[in-house]
Design a protein around this motif. Structure first.
Motif, short mmCIF file in Angstrom:
data_model
loop_
_atom_site.label_atom_id
_atom_site.label_comp_id
_atom_site.label_asym_id
_atom_site.label_seq_id
_atom_site.Cartn_x
_atom_site.Cartn_y
_atom_site.Cartn_z
N ARG A 37 0.56 -1.13 -0.06
CA ARG A 37 0.03 -0.08 0.00
C ARG A 37 0.85 1.36 -0.01
O ARG A 37 0.76 2.10 -0.73
CB ARG A 37 -0.90 -0.05 1.27
N THR A 41 0.79 3.99 -2.85
CA THR A 41 0.69 5.39 -2.47
C THR A 41 1.75 6.44 -3.22
O THR A 41 1.60 7.42 -3.52
CB THR A 41 0.71 5.72 -1.03
N ASN A 44 1.59 6.70 -6.83
CA ASN A 44 0.26 7.41 -7.18
C ASN A 44 0.59 8.82 -6.88
O ASN A 44 -0.03 10.09 -7.51
CB ASN A 44 -0.84 6.88 -6.32
N SER A 45 1.33 9.21 -5.91
CA SER A 45 1.73 10.52 -5.66
C SER A 45 2.65 11.29 -6.29
O SER A 45 2.91 12.44 -6.45
CB SER A 45 1.85 10.82 -4.08
#
Length: 47
Positions: A37, A41, A44-45
């Motif tokens: 996860r 993250t 994606n960021s």
């Protein structure tokens, strides 16, 4: 007799027993999931 209540009580006790018996394996799985996860993250960021 409260069949649903009895069923729920037995099912809950059974699941808690399984969790206690497999606590270390479940902890390892949770750490792996949290790691994936965090990596997702980060990806994606970065976009």
């Amino acid at each position: 007799m409260n069949v649903v209540g009895a069923w729920f009580g037995v099912e809950t006790a059974y699941r808690k027993s399984l969790i206690a018996k497999n606590e270390s394996a479940l902890g390892g799985a949770l750490k792996a999931k949290e790691s994936r996860r965090a990596a997702a993250t980060a990806v994606n960021s970065a976009e």
